[in-house]
Enzyme design. Sequence first.
Site, PDB file in Angstrom:
ATOM      1  N   CYS B 100      -0.125 -10.675   5.755  1.00 34.34           N
ATOM      2  CA  CYS B 100       0.751  -9.519   5.383  1.00 34.34           C
ATOM      3  C   CYS B 100       1.041  -9.034   6.723  1.00 34.34           C
ATOM      4  CB  CYS B 100      -0.116  -8.453   4.857  1.00 34.34           C
ATOM      5  SG  CYS B 100       0.615  -6.816   4.611  1.00 34.34           S
ATOM      6  N   CYS B 103       1.631  -4.638   6.865  1.00 37.73           N
ATOM      7  CA  CYS B 103       0.291  -4.081   7.131  1.00 37.73           C
ATOM      8  C   CYS B 103      -0.903  -4.916   7.050  1.00 37.73           C
ATOM      9  CB  CYS B 103       0.221  -2.764   5.933  1.00 37.73           C
ATOM     10  SG  CYS B 103       0.878  -3.186   4.295  1.00 37.73           S
ATOM     11  N   SER B 104      -1.701  -4.694   6.249  1.00 32.46           N
ATOM     12  CA  SER B 104      -2.824  -5.767   6.093  1.00 32.46           C
ATOM     13  C   SER B 104      -3.341  -5.747   4.690  1.00 32.46           C
ATOM     14  CB  SER B 104      -4.086  -5.362   7.069  1.00 32.46           C
ATOM     15  OG  SER B 104      -3.547  -5.026   8.353  1.00 32.46           O
ATOM     16  N   CYS B 105      -2.290  -6.104   3.879  1.00 31.32           N
ATOM     17  CA  CYS B 105      -2.727  -6.309   2.402  1.00 31.32           C
ATOM     18  C   CYS B 105      -3.647  -7.516   2.317  1.00 31.32           C
ATOM     19  CB  CYS B 105      -1.405  -6.508   1.536  1.00 31.32           C
ATOM     20  SG  CYS B 105      -0.398  -4.977   1.617  1.00 31.32           S
TER      21      CYS B 105
END
Lengths: 98, 200, 99
Positions: B100, B103-105
């Site tokens: 991702c 962000c950090s999905c």
Amino acid sequence: MAQSEPPPPYHHDLGGAARFRCTPIEPDDPPLSDFDRRVDALRALLRQKGLITTDEQRLAIESLPPEAYDGLTYYEKWLRAIVAVLLARGVIGWEDLA
Amino acid sequence: MPKPDPRPESIALLERLVAALAARGIVSEEEIAAKRAATERASPQIGARMVARAWIDPAFRALLLADGSRAASLFGADMRGQPPLGVLEDRPGLHHLVVCTLCSCYPRAVLGYPPAWYKSQAYRARAVRDPRRVLAEWGTVLPPDVQVRVVDSTAEYRWMVLPLRPAGTEGWEEAQLASLITAETLVGVRLPQPGPALPA
Amino acid sequence: MTPRFAPGQRVRVRPVWPEALGRLHLRTPHYLRGQAGVIERCLGRFPNPEDLAFRRPAAERDLYHVLFDQRAIWPEAAPGDTLLVEIFEHWLEAADAQA
């Protein structure tokens, strides 16, 4: 916007960012701290209660100054974002946190 | 790089925030503890069991690929209020790698907390641009005729990889197969490898 | 409502950089702007996160999985490697509109 150079990406928009080209990825995964787990749980609760959404949280993290975005830990950024959203919504006031 | 430990002022801010929310009757310490316990019931073992089942049960494999959220709920994942889970199937000649960049999905419902490396700025920056060198840092070297398909998880879904079942696992039971699967194999930085010891 | 694009169709990510307008919430990565790809599948309709982030009423938009050739984006990429990215319809145009 067509004739001029495109603006740079937002600071959080990292895909392909050349400044990380030679940065190795640390493959380890240290356990989360008590602080991390509390922030995570608090965020989940607030979301469940309709007081923050994923997109509000994302925007709040993206809006952090670059030094904070790079320097804070993952869950410190979450905490800052939660505070920003709750302040903006009027759920809490700054006097609560000062 | 950010230090792993939160600063004292961050810890103090969290405690003031929790106190303010508790004073307003919005959140209690008991609720936080209960939510934390519920969150920590999710771990890569859920994803691992789903993959192992898909390797031996074609009907489940079809469900997993068509409706990952429903497949996950059959394995005890709490999908209420969660983003939809998408599952991408590796094939001979095709390898998926999930990142991702914005962000950090991460498919937390079936993998638990995202690992530090997945959240790192270096992984987010490099995986889309330099995936083969990123893979090599995990010791994963793919031949040139295998297509690397990087999945940038930018929006609404959370993505998990259904890796290829490794050779040498014929006749293995579901639990043995699941033991080959880690968060790293479900993101795609590693391939499942049967250990040197043959199964009983 | 039928999605505007169908699997297999060639599309292009609009060559626009709204970052220049201020602080927005965008879910289409900067590196994909102006890039051509192929619709892999339709992923359903979702409220537009660009509105949700600001608590505005958010109309539902079609979301697609779009497949890109890595080499068209990064010249150093290995031949044949690809990128698969979720992109909302308002960020896409038919690629044959401007070859």
